[in-house]
Motif scaffolding. Structure first.
Motif, short mmCIF file in Angstrom:
data_model
loop_
_atom_site.label_atom_id
_atom_site.label_comp_id
_atom_site.label_asym_id
_atom_site.label_seq_id
_atom_site.Cartn_x
_atom_site.Cartn_y
_atom_site.Cartn_z
N LEU A 130 -48.94 34.40 45.54
CA LEU A 130 -49.18 35.83 45.42
C LEU A 130 -48.33 36.62 46.40
O LEU A 130 -47.75 37.65 46.04
CB LEU A 130 -50.66 36.13 45.64
CG LEU A 130 -51.06 37.61 45.54
CD1 LEU A 130 -50.74 38.17 44.16
CD2 LEU A 130 -52.54 37.78 45.86
N ASP A 131 -48.22 36.14 47.62
CA ASP A 131 -47.46 36.87 48.63
C ASP A 131 -45.96 36.87 48.32
O ASP A 131 -45.26 37.85 48.60
CB ASP A 131 -47.72 36.29 50.02
CG ASP A 131 -49.04 36.75 50.60
OD1 ASP A 131 -49.53 37.82 50.21
OD2 ASP A 131 -49.60 36.04 51.46
N THR A 132 -45.44 35.79 47.74
CA THR A 132 -44.02 35.79 47.40
C THR A 132 -43.77 36.60 46.13
O THR A 132 -42.73 37.24 45.98
CB THR A 132 -43.47 34.35 47.27
OG1 THR A 132 -42.05 34.39 47.23
CG2 THR A 132 -43.98 33.63 46.06
N PHE A 133 -44.73 36.63 45.21
CA PHE A 133 -44.65 37.49 44.03
C PHE A 133 -44.59 38.96 44.45
O PHE A 133 -43.79 39.75 43.94
CB PHE A 133 -45.84 37.22 43.12
CG PHE A 133 -45.96 38.13 41.93
CD1 PHE A 133 -44.90 38.33 41.06
CD2 PHE A 133 -47.16 38.79 41.65
CE1 PHE A 133 -45.01 39.17 39.94
CE2 PHE A 133 -47.28 39.62 40.54
CZ PHE A 133 -46.20 39.81 39.69
N LEU A 134 -45.44 39.33 45.40
CA LEU A 134 -45.54 40.72 45.85
C LEU A 134 -44.58 41.05 46.99
O LEU A 134 -44.58 42.17 47.47
CB LEU A 134 -46.97 41.01 46.31
CG LEU A 134 -48.06 40.94 45.23
CD1 LEU A 134 -49.43 41.05 45.87
CD2 LEU A 134 -47.87 42.04 44.20
N THR A 135 -43.78 40.07 47.42
CA THR A 135 -42.87 40.23 48.57
C THR A 135 -43.61 40.76 49.80
O THR A 135 -43.21 41.76 50.41
CB THR A 135 -41.66 41.13 48.23
OG1 THR A 135 -42.10 42.45 47.88
CG2 THR A 135 -40.86 40.54 47.08
N ASN A 136 -44.69 40.08 50.15
CA ASN A 136 -45.50 40.47 51.31
C ASN A 136 -44.92 39.82 52.57
O ASN A 136 -44.98 38.60 52.72
CB ASN A 136 -46.95 40.04 51.10
CG ASN A 136 -47.84 40.46 52.24
OD1 ASN A 136 -47.46 41.28 53.08
ND2 ASN A 136 -49.04 39.90 52.30
N LEU A 162 -44.31 44.80 48.36
CA LEU A 162 -43.56 45.65 47.42
C LEU A 162 -42.59 46.57 48.14
O LEU A 162 -42.46 47.75 47.81
CB LEU A 162 -44.54 46.46 46.57
CG LEU A 162 -45.52 45.65 45.70
CD1 LEU A 162 -46.55 46.55 45.05
CD2 LEU A 162 -44.76 44.86 44.64
N TYR A 163 -41.87 46.02 49.11
CA TYR A 163 -41.02 46.89 49.91
C TYR A 163 -39.83 47.44 49.14
O TYR A 163 -39.10 48.30 49.64
CB TYR A 163 -40.56 46.19 51.20
CG TYR A 163 -39.87 44.87 51.02
CD1 TYR A 163 -38.52 44.81 50.66
CD2 TYR A 163 -40.54 43.67 51.23
CE1 TYR A 163 -37.87 43.60 50.50
CE2 TYR A 163 -39.91 42.46 51.08
CZ TYR A 163 -38.56 42.42 50.71
OH TYR A 163 -37.92 41.21 50.55
N PHE A 164 -39.63 47.00 47.90
CA PHE A 164 -38.57 47.59 47.08
C PHE A 164 -38.78 49.10 46.90
O PHE A 164 -37.81 49.84 46.68
CB PHE A 164 -38.53 46.92 45.70
CG PHE A 164 -39.49 47.48 44.70
CD1 PHE A 164 -39.09 48.46 43.81
CD2 PHE A 164 -40.82 47.05 44.66
CE1 PHE A 164 -39.98 49.00 42.89
CE2 PHE A 164 -41.71 47.59 43.74
CZ PHE A 164 -41.29 48.57 42.86
N HIS A 165 -40.05 49.55 46.98
CA HIS A 165 -40.30 50.97 46.69
C HIS A 165 -39.87 51.90 47.82
O HIS A 165 -39.94 53.12 47.67
CB HIS A 165 -41.76 51.21 46.29
CG HIS A 165 -42.79 50.87 47.32
ND1 HIS A 165 -44.14 50.90 47.04
CD2 HIS A 165 -42.70 50.48 48.61
CE1 HIS A 165 -44.83 50.55 48.11
NE2 HIS A 165 -43.98 50.31 49.07
N HIS A 166 -39.41 51.35 48.93
CA HIS A 166 -38.87 52.20 49.99
C HIS A 166 -37.41 52.58 49.70
O HIS A 166 -36.85 53.44 50.37
CB HIS A 166 -38.99 51.51 51.34
CG HIS A 166 -40.42 51.25 51.73
ND1 HIS A 166 -41.32 52.27 51.94
CD2 HIS A 166 -41.11 50.09 51.90
CE1 HIS A 166 -42.51 51.75 52.24
NE2 HIS A 166 -42.40 50.44 52.22
#
Length: 261
Positions: A130-136, A162-166
């Motif tokens: 889950l953490d790698t899916f969500l890039t946590n 989800l740091y892509f949204h930055h």
């Protein structure tokens, strides 16, 4: 995209104390339902984007059967905190008027200590997947963001996901990338069943499930200065990012397996 899920909404009635171990200065609060909550403020750090990460990550974890305290929307009145003596906290409260996100406070919980507390391979694999899916990026030995409560392992804090949204640019390609920072995950060495969990979770996370979770994001959190996209268009980006990432899970699963070796 329709949703069949919902979160309760509470009104914050009392600010108890700041939890200064959190970089975004969350706080222990009490609400009008007489329960205590750890409140994450829209006026802190990365603002509403952090709240969106918390919401998507937390509700996806819950859907997948992992333990996470109840999340609620928490309303903060504009007059709240005017008597607060600490100027930093008062500024944070003023900047957070309106809808915030809070997590049920687990009284008596203790921080997970990987040196003395064991986690089975299946549970570890679920959390790592889950953490790698969500890039946590924030479930490391330094900061595990896991609690032991009633002898069970509970996840907290998906705010660094989800740091892509930055940076919106190139989000389609970012969805297909491995998550190299998984090498620092506190449970990576125990995650020996990633392939099995990948098959299980990919069959469970349907487009309808993704839609229902993403549609929980309030419009109020989706008016951003760094994009001209409408709230519904932003939701669509989140949906497409996670859908593409799920369809290409082999990329991040292999990267996690390679990092574990």
């Amino acid at each position: 995209m329709k949703t069949d899920q919902s979160l309760r909404t509470v009104i914050v009635t009392r600010y108890i104390l700041p939890l200064r171990e959190g970089g975004s200065l969350p706080a222990l609060t009490e609400a009008d339902d007489d329960f205590k909550y750890v409140l994450k403020f829209r006026g802190a750090g990365h603002g509403v984007k952090m709240l969106i990460s918390e919401l998507i990550g937390g509700e996806l974890a819950r859907f997948l059967g992992l333990k996470i305290p109840e999340l609620v929307f928490a309303n903060l009145d504009e007059n709240f905190g005017r008597t607060e003596a600490d100027e930093e906290i008062q500024d944070l409260l003023k900047a957070s008027t309106g809808l915030n996100l809070a997590m049920h406070f687990l009284s008596g919980a203790i921080n997970f200590d990987p040196s003395v507390m064991k986690v089975d391979a299946e549970t570890a694999s679920k959390i790592v997947w889950l953490d790698t899916f969500l890039t946590n990026i924030d479930r490391t030995f330094r900061n595990t963001n896991m609690l032991i409560w009633n002898r069970e392992l509970w996840l907290i804090d998906f705010g660094a996901s989800l740091y892509f949204h930055h940076s919106w640019d190139g989000w389609e390609e970012k969805a297909k990338t491995p998550f190299l920072m998984i090498k620092d995950h506190v449970l990576l060495d125990k995650a020996t069943e990633l392939r099995k969990i990948d098959l299980e979770f990919k069959s469970k996370i349907t487009p309808e499930i993704l839609s229902s979770i993403i549609n929980l994001i309030p419009d109020d959190w989706l008016h951003w200065r760094d994009t001209e996209l409408s709230p519904e268009e932003i939701r669509t980006v989140y949906f497409e990012f996670l859908k593409i990432r799920l369809e290409n899970s082999e990329i991040f699963v292999k990267a996690a397996e390679d990092a574990r070796l």
